[in-house]
Design a protein around this motif. Sequence first.
Motif, short mmCIF file in Angstrom:
data_model
loop_
_atom_site.label_atom_id
_atom_site.label_comp_id
_atom_site.label_asym_id
_atom_site.label_seq_id
_atom_site.Cartn_x
_atom_site.Cartn_y
_atom_site.Cartn_z
N ILE A 31 -38.20 -0.46 -70.06
CA ILE A 31 -39.11 -0.23 -70.20
C ILE A 31 -40.02 -0.81 -71.06
O ILE A 31 -40.06 -0.90 -72.32
N HIS B 177 -43.84 -0.55 -73.39
CA HIS B 177 -44.53 0.20 -73.58
C HIS B 177 -46.09 -0.08 -74.45
O HIS B 177 -45.02 -0.70 -75.09
N LEU C 139 -35.07 2.80 -72.84
CA LEU C 139 -36.65 2.77 -73.71
C LEU C 139 -36.37 2.81 -75.45
O LEU C 139 -34.86 3.94 -75.52
N VAL D 91 -45.67 5.57 -71.50
CA VAL D 91 -44.82 5.74 -71.14
C VAL D 91 -44.66 7.33 -70.46
O VAL D 91 -43.64 8.02 -70.09
#
Length: 351
Positions: free
Chosen positions: A67, A69, A122, A159
């Motif tokens: 991820i 972000h 993440l 996120v």
Amino acid sequence: MSSIAIHTLRESDQRRWTYGSNYVDGALRLFSVSSLLSCGDARISLSEWREVDWNEKSEAFPSYVAISHSWTPSAEVTRISQNANRQLDIEIGQDSPHTISWHGLQQAALAAQHLKYELLWLDFICLNQTSASDKKLQVQQMGYLYEKAAAVIIMPGGVSAAQAIELEAPWITRAWTLQGATLCPKTYVLGLDGRPKITDEMHWSASSMSPGWFPPIDQVDGELGIMEIRDLFHSTYANIRITKFKKDTNEPIDTIQWTVNCLGRGPALSALGAILLAESPAMRQAGIWRSIWSRTSKYPQDMVFSIMHLLDVHLEVDYNRNMGDLIVELARKTSALPSWLDIGHDLPFSP
């Protein structure tokens, strides 16, 4: 390649995400998609892969979605996450924790599940934010983390939630997001389809000077969808006019301008385009160098550390060195192709 389960936190526990002592600095850590989506029992189940060889091409290497972000959420993501009221506090070693949301984590998990992957990476979860030694090793291998990902999901507004793609977001301004956007061939933007809705009374049509004005949306759940970053990038430059019509009479009701804004504007966006669409190594490297002056980070050194992997350069992660020294070393190690001489005319002046 086997993994070791090191920590689980349930949403119902209503506690901070924090590390214990049963981890190894620099290890690859991933958490389970199915655990996050467990009905009535959402939880983060973190596992660790130790002694990872990033050059390994074995099928045993774990397949995961990374991820990308921005730590600072957009105003819209803040609003959505507050309405969802599913706060998750992350221990970062300061007086106050950093707050994200279970809502956004589950949206990312839905997208990963849609792509048929079971593991997520993440930084908030997979790096020990309170350990300087772990963070140093993780920063050193950050490029590999995105490069080796089976797919990358970008959440431009942060996120904590997906937001409509026509809304502005801070993602493009941050140093580390450049790697997340450019190292993995399968890179998607997770967002909400904010176009007007077709109803029993109304339909709409769109016109644009640009062909392919709107990127194909792979629907994940309701309005939630994923779009390939290159398709979405092209849409940011489309001049789109949406006209609403009455269904029964086909009479025009209203005409509006509609623009994709979640990827940002200005020098940072044009530098990203130079990297994504480069026709030569020199063009790509020029875009990478331009990003140093068009993005920001809490630590100036990160402006260099965040691009070294993109330039295939190894620098020791040492935050005691100043940014100027690091830039000189980076230029010296890429002198065979001095793309730093061609960073463009539309950048703000910097000594």
